[in-house]
Design a protein around this motif. Structure first.
Motif, PDB file in Angstrom:
ATOM      1  N   ALA A   1       0.833  -1.209   0.000  1.00  0.00           N
ATOM      2  CA  ALA A   1       0.000   0.000   0.000  1.00  0.00           C
ATOM      3  C   ALA A   1       0.866   1.257   0.000  1.00  0.00           C
ATOM      4  CB  ALA A   1      -0.928  -0.008   1.209  1.00  0.00           C
ATOM      5  N   ASP A   2       1.954   1.248   0.782  1.00  0.00           N
ATOM      6  CA  ASP A   2       2.871   2.386   0.801  1.00  0.00           C
ATOM      7  C   ASP A   2       3.514   2.592  -0.568  1.00  0.00           C
ATOM      8  OD1 ASP A   2       2.330   2.780   3.463  1.00  0.00           O
ATOM      9  OD2 ASP A   2       4.162   1.786   4.164  1.00  0.00           O
ATOM     10  N   LYS A   3       3.946   1.489  -1.176  1.00  0.00           N
ATOM     11  CA  LYS A   3       4.589   1.576  -2.489  1.00  0.00           C
ATOM     12  C   LYS A   3       3.612   2.081  -3.545  1.00  0.00           C
ATOM     13  CE  LYS A   3       7.857  -2.086  -1.516  1.00  0.00           C
ATOM     14  NZ  LYS A   3       8.275  -3.450  -1.795  1.00  0.00           N
ATOM     15  N   HIS A   4       2.384   1.576  -3.487  1.00  0.00           N
ATOM     16  CA  HIS A   4       1.371   1.988  -4.454  1.00  0.00           C
ATOM     17  C   HIS A   4       1.052   3.478  -4.298  1.00  0.00           C
ATOM     18  CE1 HIS A   4      -1.963   1.655  -7.197  1.00  0.00           C
ATOM     19  NE2 HIS A   4      -2.750   2.226  -6.302  1.00  0.00           N
ATOM     20  N   ALA A   5       0.883   3.915  -3.062  1.00  0.00           N
ATOM     21  CA  ALA A   5       0.581   5.334  -2.815  1.00  0.00           C
ATOM     22  C   ALA A   5       1.724   6.220  -3.287  1.00  0.00           C
ATOM     23  CB  ALA A   5       0.301   5.556  -1.324  1.00  0.00           C
ATOM     24  N   TYR A   6       2.953   5.801  -3.039  1.00  0.00           N
ATOM     25  CA  TYR A   6       4.112   6.583  -3.470  1.00  0.00           C
ATOM     26  C   TYR A   6       4.176   6.660  -4.998  1.00  0.00           C
ATOM     27  CZ  TYR A   6       8.912   8.032  -4.258  1.00  0.00           C
ATOM     28  OH  TYR A   6      10.021   8.695  -4.702  1.00  0.00           O
ATOM     29  N   CYS A   7       3.938   5.541  -5.669  1.00  0.00           N
ATOM     30  CA  CYS A   7       3.971   5.526  -7.136  1.00  0.00           C
ATOM     31  C   CYS A   7       2.880   6.418  -7.721  1.00  0.00           C
ATOM     32  CB  CYS A   7       3.824   4.103  -7.653  1.00  0.00           C
ATOM     33  SG  CYS A   7       5.293   3.106  -7.386  1.00  0.00           S
ATOM     34  N   GLU A   8       1.689   6.386  -7.127  1.00  0.00           N
ATOM     35  CA  GLU A   8       0.604   7.240  -7.591  1.00  0.00           C
ATOM     36  C   GLU A   8       0.942   8.716  -7.395  1.00  0.00           C
ATOM     37  OE1 GLU A   8      -2.254   6.416  -9.251  1.00  0.00           O
ATOM     38  OE2 GLU A   8      -1.290   4.464  -9.370  1.00  0.00           O
ATOM     39  N   GLN A   9       1.573   9.026  -6.278  1.00  0.00           N
ATOM     40  CA  GLN A   9       1.967  10.411  -6.005  1.00  0.00           C
ATOM     41  C   GLN A   9       2.994  10.884  -7.031  1.00  0.00           C
ATOM     42  OE1 GLN A   9       3.852  10.826  -2.207  1.00  0.00           O
ATOM     43  NE2 GLN A   9       4.049  13.029  -2.365  1.00  0.00           N
TER      44      GLN A   9
ATOM     45  N   LYS B   1       3.489   9.606 -10.020  1.00  0.00           N
ATOM     46  CA  LYS B   1       2.843   9.639 -11.335  1.00  0.00           C
ATOM     47  C   LYS B   1       2.057  10.938 -11.524  1.00  0.00           C
ATOM     48  CE  LYS B   1       0.271   6.084 -12.043  1.00  0.00           C
ATOM     49  NZ  LYS B   1      -0.815   5.108 -12.295  1.00  0.00           N
ATOM     50  N   MET B   2       1.336  11.349 -10.491  1.00  0.00           N
ATOM     51  CA  MET B   2       0.552  12.580 -10.590  1.00  0.00           C
ATOM     52  C   MET B   2       1.458  13.802 -10.685  1.00  0.00           C
ATOM     53  SD  MET B   2      -2.531  12.988 -10.949  1.00  0.00           S
ATOM     54  CE  MET B   2      -3.513  14.387 -11.284  1.00  0.00           C
ATOM     55  N   ALA B   3       2.557  13.796  -9.943  1.00  0.00           N
ATOM     56  CA  ALA B   3       3.503  14.914 -10.013  1.00  0.00           C
ATOM     57  C   ALA B   3       4.119  14.996 -11.409  1.00  0.00           C
ATOM     58  CB  ALA B   3       4.587  14.754  -8.952  1.00  0.00           C
ATOM     59  N   ASN B   4       4.469  13.855 -11.986  1.00  0.00           N
ATOM     60  CA  ASN B   4       5.030  13.830 -13.337  1.00  0.00           C
ATOM     61  C   ASN B   4       4.013  14.334 -14.365  1.00  0.00           C
ATOM     62  OD1 ASN B   4       7.449  12.855 -12.425  1.00  0.00           O
ATOM     63  ND2 ASN B   4       7.008  10.727 -12.940  1.00  0.00           N
ATOM     64  N   PHE B   5       2.762  13.901 -14.208  1.00  0.00           N
ATOM     65  CA  PHE B   5       1.717  14.347 -15.120  1.00  0.00           C
ATOM     66  C   PHE B   5       1.542  15.863 -15.041  1.00  0.00           C
ATOM     67  CE2 PHE B   5      -2.803  15.462 -15.589  1.00  0.00           C
ATOM     68  CZ  PHE B   5      -2.959  15.186 -16.928  1.00  0.00           C
ATOM     69  N   THR B   6       1.506  16.385 -13.829  1.00  0.00           N
ATOM     70  CA  THR B   6       1.328  17.823 -13.638  1.00  0.00           C
ATOM     71  C   THR B   6       2.465  18.601 -14.289  1.00  0.00           C
ATOM     72  OG1 THR B   6       0.212  17.402 -11.541  1.00  0.00           O
ATOM     73  CG2 THR B   6       1.024  19.621 -11.897  1.00  0.00           C
ATOM     74  N   GLN B   7       3.684  18.137 -14.094  1.00  0.00           N
ATOM     75  CA  GLN B   7       4.832  18.830 -14.688  1.00  0.00           C
ATOM     76  C   GLN B   7       4.847  18.701 -16.209  1.00  0.00           C
ATOM     77  OE1 GLN B   7       6.846  20.968 -13.189  1.00  0.00           O
ATOM     78  NE2 GLN B   7       5.585  20.599 -11.383  1.00  0.00           N
ATOM     79  N   SER B   8       4.448  17.548 -16.732  1.00  0.00           N
ATOM     80  CA  SER B   8       4.385  17.377 -18.186  1.00  0.00           C
ATOM     81  C   SER B   8       3.368  18.331 -18.800  1.00  0.00           C
ATOM     82  CB  SER B   8       4.001  15.937 -18.533  1.00  0.00           C
ATOM     83  OG  SER B   8       5.000  15.054 -18.141  1.00  0.00           O
ATOM     84  N   MET B   9       2.224  18.450 -18.157  1.00  0.00           N
ATOM     85  CA  MET B   9       1.206  19.359 -18.662  1.00  0.00           C
ATOM     86  C   MET B   9       1.676  20.815 -18.576  1.00  0.00           C
ATOM     87  SD  MET B   9      -1.017  17.414 -19.863  1.00  0.00           S
ATOM     88  CE  MET B   9      -2.350  18.509 -20.254  1.00  0.00           C
TER      89      MET B   9
END
Length: 84
Positions: free
Chosen positions: A28-36, A38-46
């Motif tokens: 669960a910790d790993k999944h939450a970290y990966c999602e965080q 991923k969202m940060a990367n998406f925000t910066q890409s946009m």
């Protein structure tokens, strides 16, 4: 001489970055970290593409999440709804 100094500076910065990473002991910790990340990367890409997006806040409880989920399901089940 300067080259060695630059390498040491880079190694020191790299060590400091690694120390700041959270310890991920459960799936669960790993999944939450990966999602965080991923969202940060998406925000910066946009942002680089010229779009200013706001990341939606996390839904605080499961009841709100389920209500939103059902609303979205009903919306996309409608026949004449234009899907984006």
């Amino acid at each position: 001489m300067d080259e060695k100094r630059e390498v040491r500076k880079w190694m020191k910065n790299n060590e400091q970055e690694n120390k700041s990473l959270p310890i991920l002991t459960s799936f669960a910790d790993k999944h939450a970290y990966c999602e965080q990340v991923k969202m940060a990367n998406f925000t910066q890409s946009m942002r680089l593409e010229g779009y200013d997006i706001s990341v939606p806040s996390k839904i605080k409880n499961t009841r709100e999440r389920n209500v939103l989920r059902l609303q979205l399901i009903r919306y996309y089940q409608q026949e004449n709804t234009e899907k984006v």
